[in-house]
Write an enzyme that holds these catalytic residues in place. Structure first.
Site, PDB file in Angstrom:
ATOM      1  N   LYS A 236      48.955  -3.627  18.985  1.00  0.00           N
ATOM      2  CA  LYS A 236      48.935  -3.105  20.349  1.00  0.00           C
ATOM      3  C   LYS A 236      50.339  -2.934  20.904  1.00  0.00           C
ATOM      4  O   LYS A 236      50.603  -2.006  21.664  1.00  0.00           O
ATOM      5  CB  LYS A 236      48.116  -4.022  21.256  1.00  0.00           C
ATOM      6  CG  LYS A 236      46.629  -3.919  21.012  1.00  0.00           C
ATOM      7  CD  LYS A 236      45.830  -4.356  22.218  1.00  0.00           C
ATOM      8  CE  LYS A 236      44.347  -4.248  21.942  1.00  0.00           C
ATOM      9  NZ  LYS A 236      43.520  -4.771  23.028  1.00  0.00           N
TER      10      LYS A 236
ATOM     11  N   LYS B 287      36.334   3.512  10.982  1.00  0.00           N
ATOM     12  CA  LYS B 287      35.248   2.904  11.752  1.00  0.00           C
ATOM     13  C   LYS B 287      34.897   3.777  12.956  1.00  0.00           C
ATOM     14  O   LYS B 287      35.793   4.400  13.541  1.00  0.00           O
ATOM     15  CB  LYS B 287      35.744   1.552  12.299  1.00  0.00           C
ATOM     16  CG  LYS B 287      34.923   0.395  11.822  1.00  0.00           C
ATOM     17  CD  LYS B 287      35.443  -0.952  12.242  1.00  0.00           C
ATOM     18  CE  LYS B 287      35.725  -1.167  13.697  1.00  0.00           C
ATOM     19  NZ  LYS B 287      35.822  -2.586  14.059  1.00  0.00           N
TER      20      LYS B 287
ATOM     21  N   LYS C  78      35.647   4.935  19.836  1.00  0.00           N
ATOM     22  CA  LYS C  78      35.781   6.016  20.823  1.00  0.00           C
ATOM     23  C   LYS C  78      37.217   6.511  20.919  1.00  0.00           C
ATOM     24  O   LYS C  78      37.464   7.595  21.423  1.00  0.00           O
ATOM     25  CB  LYS C  78      35.245   5.598  22.182  1.00  0.00           C
ATOM     26  CG  LYS C  78      35.952   4.439  22.799  1.00  0.00           C
ATOM     27  CD  LYS C  78      35.284   4.050  24.091  1.00  0.00           C
ATOM     28  CE  LYS C  78      35.773   2.713  24.575  1.00  0.00           C
ATOM     29  NZ  LYS C  78      35.514   1.599  23.656  1.00  0.00           N
TER      30      LYS C  78
HETATM   31  P1  AMP Z   1      35.518  -3.052  20.466  1.00  0.00           P
HETATM   32  O1  AMP Z   1      34.981  -2.200  21.536  1.00  0.00           O
HETATM   33  O2  AMP Z   1      36.160  -2.325  19.332  1.00  0.00           O
HETATM   34  O3  AMP Z   1      36.354  -4.202  20.992  1.00  0.00           O
HETATM   35  O4  AMP Z   1      34.259  -3.765  19.773  1.00  0.00           O
HETATM   36  C1  AMP Z   1      33.344  -4.578  20.439  1.00  0.00           C
HETATM   37  C2  AMP Z   1      32.400  -5.172  19.405  1.00  0.00           C
HETATM   38  O5  AMP Z   1      31.720  -4.155  18.662  1.00  0.00           O
HETATM   39  C3  AMP Z   1      33.106  -6.042  18.351  1.00  0.00           C
HETATM   40  O6  AMP Z   1      32.318  -7.183  18.076  1.00  0.00           O
HETATM   41  C4  AMP Z   1      33.212  -5.146  17.141  1.00  0.00           C
HETATM   42  O7  AMP Z   1      33.212  -5.878  15.951  1.00  0.00           O
HETATM   43  C5  AMP Z   1      31.953  -4.280  17.248  1.00  0.00           C
HETATM   44  N1  AMP Z   1      32.222  -2.931  16.692  1.00  0.00           N
HETATM   45  C6  AMP Z   1      33.075  -2.002  17.212  1.00  0.00           C
HETATM   46  N2  AMP Z   1      33.071  -0.870  16.477  1.00  0.00           N
HETATM   47  C7  AMP Z   1      32.196  -1.090  15.448  1.00  0.00           C
HETATM   48  C8  AMP Z   1      31.740  -0.294  14.327  1.00  0.00           C
HETATM   49  N3  AMP Z   1      32.174   0.956  14.144  1.00  0.00           N
HETATM   50  N4  AMP Z   1      30.853  -0.846  13.471  1.00  0.00           N
HETATM   51  C9  AMP Z   1      30.392  -2.101  13.683  1.00  0.00           C
HETATM   52  N5  AMP Z   1      30.766  -2.895  14.696  1.00  0.00           N
HETATM   53  C10 AMP Z   1      31.659  -2.410  15.574  1.00  0.00           C
END
Ligand code: AMP
Ligand code: TRP
Length: 330
Positions: A115, A196, A199
């Site tokens: 970050k 992955k 957004k």
């Molecule tokens: P984030 O918004 O990236 O902080 O993710 C919030 C939660 O969603 C975390 O527990 C991540 O591990 C899960 N997560 C985010 N993107 C994915 C994805 N593409 N596949 C599976 N889990 C995800």
């Protein structure tokens, strides 16, 4: 498969609309965990402000995330759902933890390094101290387990280190929480399946929980099915779509049939994609409707969050008071 009778805590940043990856990777498991455990789920707005943001939009982002949680099935009768900044004990404990955190521990955190280089123009101490606040979020509630994605396990490790450091300096008090690793599918981007679903690549890479059926049909129709990306053990776009279908549909025979077709290279995407789109729509439709209904009654969602705050504060205040006493601040 799910643990029973444990204290569980997790948090999510209000950083915009949730997608299918967030739901399958996190939220769906949280909903299952709350059946037999004592769960705390927090919307971590104080973490979200460590990167540039629009203050006017933050309250709506918090409200929408709360609506997503509730729509997906987080039940405020079973779980404590609250906003981090509503419980000031998080910040106070974070300060106390600051004083026992070696700087080197913070500087080696992968997320900080990522970050800090991503937001070079806006590097702030909050970005460095982020894991300390997360440790406070966790340790205030004495959880046994912290369900997080792979990218956050280093921060839970850090939390365990801080708990040990506190105990060895001020006397045995905290138990070290463990990461709860659910077997979750990694949902890949629709357009660049080597990455992955996130957004940050743009809306067409994701299916959002709030997407209308027509939007879902269009996004799936445009999804990349082959990127030749099977190198390095990566999955191809087609495999990603098939995996999604497998988690979302209960039609065993059809799943087997599609899998067989995929293996011999005879899967017809023109036929499979509409099936997948309908499976996604069928799964997400009740969530989307519930979400809309909740957002039309924001006062009710706010009330739920305030009641969660009250429950959380009772526990957080006790922990903080115990900690201050041990640190000679009582
Ligand atoms: P984030 O918004 O990236 O902080 O993710 C919030 C939660 O969603 C975390 O527990 C991540 O591990 C899960 N997560 C985010 N993107 C994915 C994805 N593409 N596949 C599976 N889990 C995800
Ligand atoms: N840092 C986590 C993330 O970005 C969010 C978070 C903050 C969290 N505090 C937490 C997760 C406490 C679990 C427990 O995803």
């Amino acid at each position: 498969m799910f643990p029973k009778g444990k204290v569980i805590l997790s948090g999510m940043q209000p950083s915009g609309a949730l997608h299918l990856g967030n739901w399958l990777g996190a939220l769906k498991n949280w909903v299952n965990l709350q059946q037999d455990n004592h769960c705390f789920f927090t919307i971590v707005d104080l973490h979200a402000i460590t990167i540039p943001y629009e203050p006017k939009e933050l309250p709506q982002r918090v409200l929408e995330l709360a609506a997503d949680f509730l729509a997906a099935g987080i039940d405020p009768e079973k779980s404590v759902l609250f906003v981090q900044s509503h419980v000031p004990e998080h910040v106070e404990l974070a300060w106390l933890f600051n004083t026992i955190t070696p700087l080197g521990e913070l500087e080696r955190m992968t997320q900080f390094k990522d970050k800090a280089s991503e937001h070079r123009e806006a590097q702030n101490a909050g970005l460095l101290n982020y894991p300390i606040l997360m440790a406070a979020d966790i340790l205030l509630y004495h959880p046994d387990l912290v369900p997080v994605g792979e990218d956050q396990t280093q921060h839970v490790e850090f939390t365990r280190t801080l708990a040990r450091k506190f105990n060895s300096t001020f006397g045995e008090y905290f138990t070290e929480p463990k990461v709860y690793e659910a077997q979750v599918p990694r949902v890949m981007s629709l357009l660049e399946p080597a990455k992955k679903m996130s957004k940050s690549y743009g809306p067409n890479h994701c299916i959002f929980l709030s997407d209308e059926p027509e939007t879902i049909r269009k996004k799936i129709a445009k999804a990349v099915t082959d990127d030749g990306g099977t190198a390095d053990g990566r999955i191809s776009g087609g495999r990603n779509l098939l995996q999604l279908f497998k988690v979302l549909s209960d039609d065993k025979a059809l799943k087997q049939q599609l899998d067989d077709q995929y293996r011999v290279g005879e899967l017809k995407y023109s036929e499979f994609k509409p099936l997948l789109a309908e499976a996604i729509i069928k799964t997400l439709e009740p969530i989307r409707k519930k979400r809309q209904e909740l957002l039309s009654k924001p006062k009710q969602v706010e009330k739920t969050l305030l009641s969660g705050r009250d429950s959380a504060r009772v526990i957080a205040a006790k922990t903080l008071s115990d900690v201050k006493e041990r640190m000679g601040l009582a």
